[in-house]
Design an enzyme around this catalytic site. Structure first.
Site, PDB file in Angstrom:
ATOM      1  N   HIS A 189       0.549  18.719 -22.264  1.00  0.00           N
ATOM      2  CA  HIS A 189       0.127  20.109 -22.050  1.00  0.00           C
ATOM      3  C   HIS A 189      -1.289  20.238 -22.579  1.00  0.00           C
ATOM      4  O   HIS A 189      -1.513  20.021 -23.785  1.00  0.00           O
ATOM      5  CB  HIS A 189       1.053  21.072 -22.793  1.00  0.00           C
ATOM      6  CG  HIS A 189       2.491  20.945 -22.389  1.00  0.00           C
ATOM      7  ND1 HIS A 189       3.072  21.757 -21.435  1.00  0.00           N
ATOM      8  CD2 HIS A 189       3.466  20.089 -22.792  1.00  0.00           C
ATOM      9  CE1 HIS A 189       4.342  21.412 -21.274  1.00  0.00           C
ATOM     10  NE2 HIS A 189       4.603  20.396 -22.089  1.00  0.00           N
ATOM     11  N   ASP A 240       3.135  15.032 -25.103  1.00  0.00           N
ATOM     12  CA  ASP A 240       3.541  16.444 -25.037  1.00  0.00           C
ATOM     13  C   ASP A 240       2.442  17.388 -25.547  1.00  0.00           C
ATOM     14  O   ASP A 240       1.653  17.879 -24.740  1.00  0.00           O
ATOM     15  CB  ASP A 240       4.863  16.645 -25.797  1.00  0.00           C
ATOM     16  CG  ASP A 240       5.684  17.819 -25.292  1.00  0.00           C
ATOM     17  OD1 ASP A 240       5.295  18.433 -24.289  1.00  0.00           O
ATOM     18  OD2 ASP A 240       6.726  18.125 -25.904  1.00  0.00           O
ATOM     19  N   HIS A 263       3.082  13.450 -19.358  1.00  0.00           N
ATOM     20  CA  HIS A 263       3.635  14.682 -19.935  1.00  0.00           C
ATOM     21  C   HIS A 263       2.724  15.107 -21.081  1.00  0.00           C
ATOM     22  O   HIS A 263       2.875  14.663 -22.219  1.00  0.00           O
ATOM     23  CB  HIS A 263       5.070  14.421 -20.412  1.00  0.00           C
ATOM     24  CG  HIS A 263       5.768  15.644 -20.937  1.00  0.00           C
ATOM     25  ND1 HIS A 263       7.141  15.788 -20.927  1.00  0.00           N
ATOM     26  CD2 HIS A 263       5.301  16.787 -21.489  1.00  0.00           C
ATOM     27  CE1 HIS A 263       7.473  16.948 -21.448  1.00  0.00           C
ATOM     28  NE2 HIS A 263       6.365  17.584 -21.811  1.00  0.00           N
ATOM     29  N   GLU A 310      15.642  19.012 -22.791  1.00  0.00           N
ATOM     30  CA  GLU A 310      14.873  18.804 -24.029  1.00  0.00           C
ATOM     31  C   GLU A 310      15.737  19.360 -25.161  1.00  0.00           C
ATOM     32  O   GLU A 310      16.218  18.613 -26.006  1.00  0.00           O
ATOM     33  CB  GLU A 310      13.527  19.530 -23.946  1.00  0.00           C
ATOM     34  CG  GLU A 310      12.692  19.437 -25.239  1.00  0.00           C
ATOM     35  CD  GLU A 310      11.401  20.264 -25.192  1.00  0.00           C
ATOM     36  OE1 GLU A 310      11.272  21.146 -24.326  1.00  0.00           O
ATOM     37  OE2 GLU A 310      10.518  20.019 -26.069  1.00  0.00           O
ATOM     38  N   HIS A 341      10.675  20.644 -17.049  1.00  0.00           N
ATOM     39  CA  HIS A 341      11.258  20.331 -18.346  1.00  0.00           C
ATOM     40  C   HIS A 341      12.756  20.628 -18.245  1.00  0.00           C
ATOM     41  O   HIS A 341      13.144  21.717 -17.803  1.00  0.00           O
ATOM     42  CB  HIS A 341      10.672  21.210 -19.445  1.00  0.00           C
ATOM     43  CG  HIS A 341       9.289  20.831 -19.888  1.00  0.00           C
ATOM     44  ND1 HIS A 341       8.243  20.686 -19.034  1.00  0.00           N
ATOM     45  CD2 HIS A 341       8.802  20.558 -21.130  1.00  0.00           C
ATOM     46  CE1 HIS A 341       7.162  20.349 -19.725  1.00  0.00           C
ATOM     47  NE2 HIS A 341       7.470  20.261 -21.001  1.00  0.00           N
TER      48      HIS A 341
END
Ligand code: ADE
Ligand code: ZN
Length: 346
Positions: A22, A281, A20, A203, A200
């Site tokens: 980005h 992340d 995970h 969250e 996602h």
């Protein structure tokens, strides 16, 4: 100077997988300023220190506003290559042997950057990292959930010529008000194309969004998913299915999902039998790459060697590596843990 905690030594030695991440969230302020200069983009910050000072978020949206603005410096294939190369170099130093990264093409195509420019820059860096450092990878195209499903279909069409190098699709951006079911048709089409799906969910949004991601989008992994804990029946199902949850502890603290890392449910998730693991992340914005996330959790939650090893094993289990390669990495982990235990006993 105090000695390094023995479990931190083990963390340092374990091979790591990141599931995970980005790529746009690895844009460090230094590179943001360099690319701004290179591309003649003016940033609303006097210097790196004032940009870093702005990384003080109240919630997911306050982060996303800054993250999308920062991505505006990315213009050329070389920019996407440099961004990805810097992340992969850093991951290599952290002992990451396999990484599955998200990219957000709509953030760039909306600014007039061709899909191929984005894709080819990232692809070149991934291929080079495999050849040079042996880092295996998967590339996940993520749809922006604050945009419409039709806009998702439009970017999917642009991706079609490149699908040989795109391993799956995801769903990210502003969660509240944009439930997974908004993208039911788009994800059905992606599944028809043979693309594995992740999303996602849970969250900031409720456990009900996790259920929709499972039942409507038919995902094979939930990104974050921490709010699943509010629904015991869902937890039991996730555990029974060994559905991976790509947990991002430092992200959760920076975005105020939890007030403090000591309150983070990572241990409770493992105790519930969930296939949870640690990820970074958007490390440039959240103050830590994968190794730093693991070390911070070990300290704040006093994780045991068994828990740290379980996290590492869960990462490989949840990855999209072929089964034989996963088994090889599980054996590597066993060897490292065996040596570490022998040292501790000596
Ligand atoms: N895009 C980048 N980081 C994200 C996150 N943590 N949640 C949703 N969308 C994102
Ligand atoms: Zn994310």
């Amino acid at each position: 100077m105090s000695a390094i905690h023995p479990v931190d030594v083990l963390i340092g030695r374990l091979p790591k997988t990141e599931l995970h991440l980005h790529i746009e969230g690895t844009l460090e302020p230094e590179l943001m300023f360099e690319l701004a200069r290179r591309n003649g983009v003016s940033l609303p910050y006097a210097d790196i220190a004032s940009l870093r000072a702005a990384y003080d978020f109240n919630n997911l949206q306050s982060f996303l506003d800054l993250y999308y603005a920062g991505a505006d410096v990315l213009r050329t294939e070389q920019d996407f290559y440099d961004l990805s190369r810097a992340y992969l170099q850093r991951a290599h130093q952290d002992g990451v042997v396999h990484t599955e990264i998200f990219f957000d093409p709509q953030t760039h195509t909306a600014r007039g950057i061709p899909f191929a420019v984005v894709y080819q820059g990232i692809r070149r860096a991934l291929d080079q990292a495999q050849a040079e450092w042996g880092i295996s990878s998967r590339l996940i195209m993520s749809f922006l959930r604050h945009l419409s499903e039709d806009e998702g279909f439009a970017v999917l069409e642009q991706a079609v010529p490149h699908l040989a190098g795109i391993d799956g699709v995801g769903l990210d951006s502003s969660e509240f008000g944009h439930p997974p079911s908004k993208f039911a048709r788009l994800f059905a089409r992606c599944r028809e194309l043979g693309l594995p799906c992740v999303a996602h969910a849970g969250e900031e949004g409720p456990a009900a969004y996790v259920l929709e991601a499972l039942d409507v989008l038919k995902v094979c992994r939930i990104d974050h998913g921490v709010r699943s804990l509010e629904d015991p029946a869902l937890v039991a199902r996730l555990a029974a299915e060994r559905m991976p949850l790509t947990v991002c502890p430092l992200s959760n603290i920076k975005l105020k999902v939890y007030a403090d890392l000591a309150e983070h449910p990572l241990r409770r998730m493992l105790q519930a039998g969930l296939a949870a693991m640690v990820n970074s992340d958007d490390p440039a914005y959240f103050g830590g790459y994968l190794g730093e996330n693991l070390l911070a959790c070990r300290r704040a939650l006093d994780l045991s060697a068994e828990e740290v090893v379980q996290l590492a094993r869960n990462s490989f289990e949840a990855s999209w590596l072929p089964p034989a390669v996963k088994a090889d990495w599980q054996r590597v982990i066993s060897g490292i843990v065996g040596d570490w235990r022998a040292e501790q006993a000596a």
